[in-house]
Design a protein around this motif. Structure first.
Motif, PDB file in Angstrom:
ATOM      1  N   PHE A 120     -14.373   5.847  -8.935  1.00  0.00           N
ATOM      2  CA  PHE A 120     -13.162   5.244  -8.388  1.00  0.00           C
ATOM      3  C   PHE A 120     -12.492   4.325  -9.409  1.00  0.00           C
ATOM      4  CE2 PHE A 120     -15.052   6.623  -4.473  1.00  0.00           C
ATOM      5  CZ  PHE A 120     -13.968   6.999  -3.710  1.00  0.00           C
ATOM      6  N   LEU A 121     -13.285   3.619 -10.182  1.00  0.00           N
ATOM      7  CA  LEU A 121     -12.728   2.653 -11.135  1.00  0.00           C
ATOM      8  C   LEU A 121     -11.980   3.314 -12.276  1.00  0.00           C
ATOM      9  CD1 LEU A 121     -15.705   0.142 -11.369  1.00  0.00           C
ATOM     10  CD2 LEU A 121     -13.558  -0.164 -10.126  1.00  0.00           C
ATOM     11  N   ASN A 122     -12.413   4.488 -12.704  1.00  0.00           N
ATOM     12  CA  ASN A 122     -11.851   5.128 -13.888  1.00  0.00           C
ATOM     13  C   ASN A 122     -10.441   5.668 -13.707  1.00  0.00           C
ATOM     14  OD1 ASN A 122     -14.048   4.610 -15.478  1.00  0.00           O
ATOM     15  ND2 ASN A 122     -14.957   6.626 -15.226  1.00  0.00           N
ATOM     16  N   CYS A 123     -10.133   6.249 -12.554  1.00  0.00           N
ATOM     17  CA  CYS A 123      -8.867   6.982 -12.438  1.00  0.00           C
ATOM     18  C   CYS A 123      -7.908   6.415 -11.405  1.00  0.00           C
ATOM     19  CB  CYS A 123      -9.142   8.450 -12.127  1.00  0.00           C
ATOM     20  SG  CYS A 123      -9.986   8.709 -10.560  1.00  0.00           S
ATOM     21  N   ARG A 124      -8.283   5.373 -10.692  1.00  0.00           N
ATOM     22  CA  ARG A 124      -7.419   4.834  -9.634  1.00  0.00           C
ATOM     23  C   ARG A 124      -6.596   3.659 -10.126  1.00  0.00           C
ATOM     24  NH1 ARG A 124      -7.280   7.077  -5.133  1.00  0.00           N
ATOM     25  NH2 ARG A 124      -8.837   8.642  -4.730  1.00  0.00           N
ATOM     26  N   PHE A 125      -5.361   3.619  -9.666  1.00  0.00           N
ATOM     27  CA  PHE A 125      -4.435   2.553 -10.022  1.00  0.00           C
ATOM     28  C   PHE A 125      -3.967   1.856  -8.749  1.00  0.00           C
ATOM     29  CE2 PHE A 125      -4.624   4.802 -13.854  1.00  0.00           C
ATOM     30  CZ  PHE A 125      -4.163   3.975 -14.861  1.00  0.00           C
ATOM     31  N   LEU A 126      -3.748   0.565  -8.850  1.00  0.00           N
ATOM     32  CA  LEU A 126      -3.340  -0.267  -7.736  1.00  0.00           C
ATOM     33  C   LEU A 126      -1.892   0.000  -7.356  1.00  0.00           C
ATOM     34  CD1 LEU A 126      -3.994  -2.796  -5.932  1.00  0.00           C
ATOM     35  CD2 LEU A 126      -2.978  -4.139  -7.765  1.00  0.00           C
ATOM     36  N   ILE A 127      -1.635   0.181  -6.063  1.00  0.00           N
ATOM     37  CA  ILE A 127      -0.275   0.261  -5.538  1.00  0.00           C
ATOM     38  C   ILE A 127       0.059  -1.061  -4.865  1.00  0.00           C
ATOM     39  CG2 ILE A 127       1.256   1.365  -3.888  1.00  0.00           C
ATOM     40  CD1 ILE A 127      -0.340   3.924  -4.288  1.00  0.00           C
ATOM     41  N   LYS A 128      -0.811  -1.493  -3.940  1.00  0.00           N
ATOM     42  CA  LYS A 128      -0.636  -2.790  -3.281  1.00  0.00           C
ATOM     43  C   LYS A 128      -1.985  -3.253  -2.759  1.00  0.00           C
ATOM     44  CE  LYS A 128       0.516  -1.143   1.363  1.00  0.00           C
ATOM     45  NZ  LYS A 128       1.491  -1.169   2.434  1.00  0.00           N
ATOM     46  N   SER A 129      -2.073  -4.547  -2.476  1.00  0.00           N
ATOM     47  CA  SER A 129      -3.306  -5.101  -1.931  1.00  0.00           C
ATOM     48  C   SER A 129      -2.982  -6.260  -0.997  1.00  0.00           C
ATOM     49  CB  SER A 129      -4.217  -5.575  -3.059  1.00  0.00           C
ATOM     50  OG  SER A 129      -3.622  -6.664  -3.735  1.00  0.00           O
ATOM     51  N   TYR A 130      -3.905  -6.537  -0.100  1.00  0.00           N
ATOM     52  CA  TYR A 130      -3.775  -7.666   0.817  1.00  0.00           C
ATOM     53  C   TYR A 130      -5.155  -7.968   1.406  1.00  0.00           C
ATOM     54  CZ  TYR A 130      -3.453  -3.746   4.108  1.00  0.00           C
ATOM     55  OH  TYR A 130      -3.674  -2.591   4.787  1.00  0.00           O
ATOM     56  N   ILE A 131      -5.265  -9.151   1.979  1.00  0.00           N
ATOM     57  CA  ILE A 131      -6.508  -9.561   2.627  1.00  0.00           C
ATOM     58  C   ILE A 131      -6.255  -9.612   4.126  1.00  0.00           C
ATOM     59  CG2 ILE A 131      -8.191 -11.414   2.903  1.00  0.00           C
ATOM     60  CD1 ILE A 131      -7.679 -12.106  -0.050  1.00  0.00           C
ATOM     61  N   LYS A 132      -7.146  -8.980   4.887  1.00  0.00           N
ATOM     62  CA  LYS A 132      -7.022  -8.939   6.337  1.00  0.00           C
ATOM     63  C   LYS A 132      -8.416  -9.035   6.943  1.00  0.00           C
ATOM     64  CE  LYS A 132      -5.180  -5.995  10.007  1.00  0.00           C
ATOM     65  NZ  LYS A 132      -4.522  -4.704  10.264  1.00  0.00           N
ATOM     66  N   ASN A 133      -8.596  -9.961   7.868  1.00  0.00           N
ATOM     67  CA  ASN A 133      -9.890 -10.157   8.529  1.00  0.00           C
ATOM     68  C   ASN A 133     -11.027 -10.340   7.526  1.00  0.00           C
ATOM     69  OD1 ASN A 133      -8.658  -9.878  11.057  1.00  0.00           O
ATOM     70  ND2 ASN A 133      -8.958  -7.669  11.057  1.00  0.00           N
ATOM     71  N   GLY A 134     -10.758 -11.036   6.444  1.00  0.00           N
ATOM     72  CA  GLY A 134     -11.785 -11.348   5.460  1.00  0.00           C
ATOM     73  C   GLY A 134     -12.135 -10.229   4.493  1.00  0.00           C
ATOM     74  N   ALA A 135     -11.427  -9.125   4.554  1.00  0.00           N
ATOM     75  CA  ALA A 135     -11.687  -8.006   3.640  1.00  0.00           C
ATOM     76  C   ALA A 135     -10.461  -7.769   2.762  1.00  0.00           C
ATOM     77  CB  ALA A 135     -12.014  -6.731   4.412  1.00  0.00           C
ATOM     78  N   LEU A 136     -10.721  -7.346   1.542  1.00  0.00           N
ATOM     79  CA  LEU A 136      -9.669  -7.007   0.590  1.00  0.00           C
ATOM     80  C   LEU A 136      -9.307  -5.535   0.780  1.00  0.00           C
ATOM     81  CD1 LEU A 136      -7.968  -7.648  -1.963  1.00  0.00           C
ATOM     82  CD2 LEU A 136      -9.982  -7.003  -3.307  1.00  0.00           C
ATOM     83  N   PHE A 137      -8.051  -5.273   1.115  1.00  0.00           N
ATOM     84  CA  PHE A 137      -7.555  -3.906   1.268  1.00  0.00           C
ATOM     85  C   PHE A 137      -6.787  -3.547  -0.001  1.00  0.00           C
ATOM     86  CE2 PHE A 137      -8.529  -5.050   5.494  1.00  0.00           C
ATOM     87  CZ  PHE A 137      -8.659  -3.901   6.243  1.00  0.00           C
ATOM     88  N   VAL A 138      -7.165  -2.439  -0.621  1.00  0.00           N
ATOM     89  CA  VAL A 138      -6.548  -2.037  -1.881  1.00  0.00           C
ATOM     90  C   VAL A 138      -6.022  -0.611  -1.740  1.00  0.00           C
ATOM     91  CG1 VAL A 138      -6.927  -1.724  -4.356  1.00  0.00           C
ATOM     92  CG2 VAL A 138      -8.183  -3.496  -3.143  1.00  0.00           C
ATOM     93  N   HIS A 139      -4.711  -0.471  -1.781  1.00  0.00           N
ATOM     94  CA  HIS A 139      -4.083   0.852  -1.739  1.00  0.00           C
ATOM     95  C   HIS A 139      -3.966   1.347  -3.178  1.00  0.00           C
ATOM     96  CE1 HIS A 139      -2.779   0.931   2.538  1.00  0.00           C
ATOM     97  NE2 HIS A 139      -3.030  -0.359   2.392  1.00  0.00           N
ATOM     98  N   THR A 140      -4.438   2.559  -3.400  1.00  0.00           N
ATOM     99  CA  THR A 140      -4.506   3.103  -4.757  1.00  0.00           C
ATOM    100  C   THR A 140      -3.901   4.492  -4.828  1.00  0.00           C
ATOM    101  OG1 THR A 140      -6.674   4.130  -4.406  1.00  0.00           O
ATOM    102  CG2 THR A 140      -6.669   1.848  -5.205  1.00  0.00           C
TER     103      THR A 140
END
Length: 70
Positions: free
Chosen positions: A37-57
């Motif tokens: 996942f780390l090698n080929c994914r790029f960040l689109i957006k992120s946010y924190i909700k209910n104590g978890a980090l949500f990362v759209h890639t």
């Protein structure tokens, strides 16, 4: 921004959900995210909700990554 670079800002014990096209691909701690996942994914957006980090890639192919460098 590469997913690898973005996640390096967070503690390894931070809960993260990696999302692509509104589908949760992985739900784990930052330190448990696989190299695949780390090698080929790029960040689109992120946010924190209910104590978890949500990362759209999105996945970028090698050719796409080279185009960005030029």
């Amino acid at each position: 921004m590469r997913l690898f670079d973005f996640l390096s800002f967070f503690d390894e014990s931070t809960m993260v959900k990696i999302i692509d096209n509104d589908e949760v691909l992985m739900e784990c701690k930052v330190g448990e995210v696989t190299q695949r996942f780390l090698n080929c994914r790029f960040l689109i957006k992120s946010y924190i909700k209910n104590g978890a980090l949500f990362v759209h890639t999105e996945v970028k192919q090698q050719d796409d990554m080279l185009d960005e460098l030029e």
